[in-house]
Design an enzyme around this catalytic site. Structure first.
Site, short mmCIF file in Angstrom:
data_model
loop_
_atom_site.label_atom_id
_atom_site.label_comp_id
_atom_site.label_asym_id
_atom_site.label_seq_id
_atom_site.Cartn_x
_atom_site.Cartn_y
_atom_site.Cartn_z
CB SER A 101 -21.11 -12.14 -5.07
OG SER A 101 -21.68 -11.49 -6.17
CG HIS A 126 -22.24 -15.55 -8.76
ND1 HIS A 126 -22.74 -14.50 -9.50
CD2 HIS A 126 -22.17 -15.11 -7.49
CE1 HIS A 126 -22.99 -13.48 -8.69
NE2 HIS A 126 -22.64 -13.82 -7.47
#
Length: 160
Positions: A101, A126
């Site tokens: 992330s 993501h």
């Protein structure tokens, strides 16, 4: 990660090389519903604490940033990325543990050819998510959040 392992820790330069370990969740303003543990301000992975640790390694010719972080707040990670990119020294980044992330943004702050990922380290990238739980979500708030997320996605995409 356990709360006691949260840290940005710099080691004094040896032979011109300084090491900074980035371990834990990035940011210190998690929504209560998503917090898995209490973040102590002095141990949080924040721009403020990164700057404090970088001040301890002034004079280094190279800074090595070792990352073991599940990510966190994207805007905090973007600010940390910018801080590392502004340095007038070579910056090496190493994914030495789970790097996911927002932590992957910091990984991108390396000088050209100086980003390394250990063979068995998982990397997770993501789309940006908005932190928090919105029980009183209105259409206006949703549009604002959508605009913020699009902006953050665009900013992150330019780094990759």
């Amino acid at each position: 990660m356990k709360g006691t392992n949260l840290k940005i820790l710099a080691q004094a330069p040896v032979d011109g090389v300084a090491y900074i370990d980035v371990v834990g969740v990035i940011g210190d303003q998690w929504e209560e519903e998503y917090a898995r543990f209490v973040l102590e301000k002095e141990k949080s992975l924040t721009l403020e604490n990164l700057r404090s640790e970088l001040s301890k390694v002034k004079g280094a010719q190279k800074v090595v940033v070792n990352i073991d972080s599940e990510g966190g707040l994207i805007f905090e990670a973007l600010a940390m990325y910018d801080e590392l990119k502004r340095m007038d020294v070579e910056v090496e980044t190493n994914a030495i543990g789970f790097t996911a992330s927002a932590a992957t943004v910091i990984l991108q702050a390396a000088s050209p050819g100086k980003r390394f990922i250990s063979a068995n380290v998982p990397i997770l990238v993501h789309e940006v998510r908005y932190p928090g739980y919105f029980s009183d979500l209105t259409a206006e708030i949703a549009r604002t959040i959508e605009a913020d997320l699009e902006t953050a996605n665009d900013m992150a995409a330019k780094i990759y």
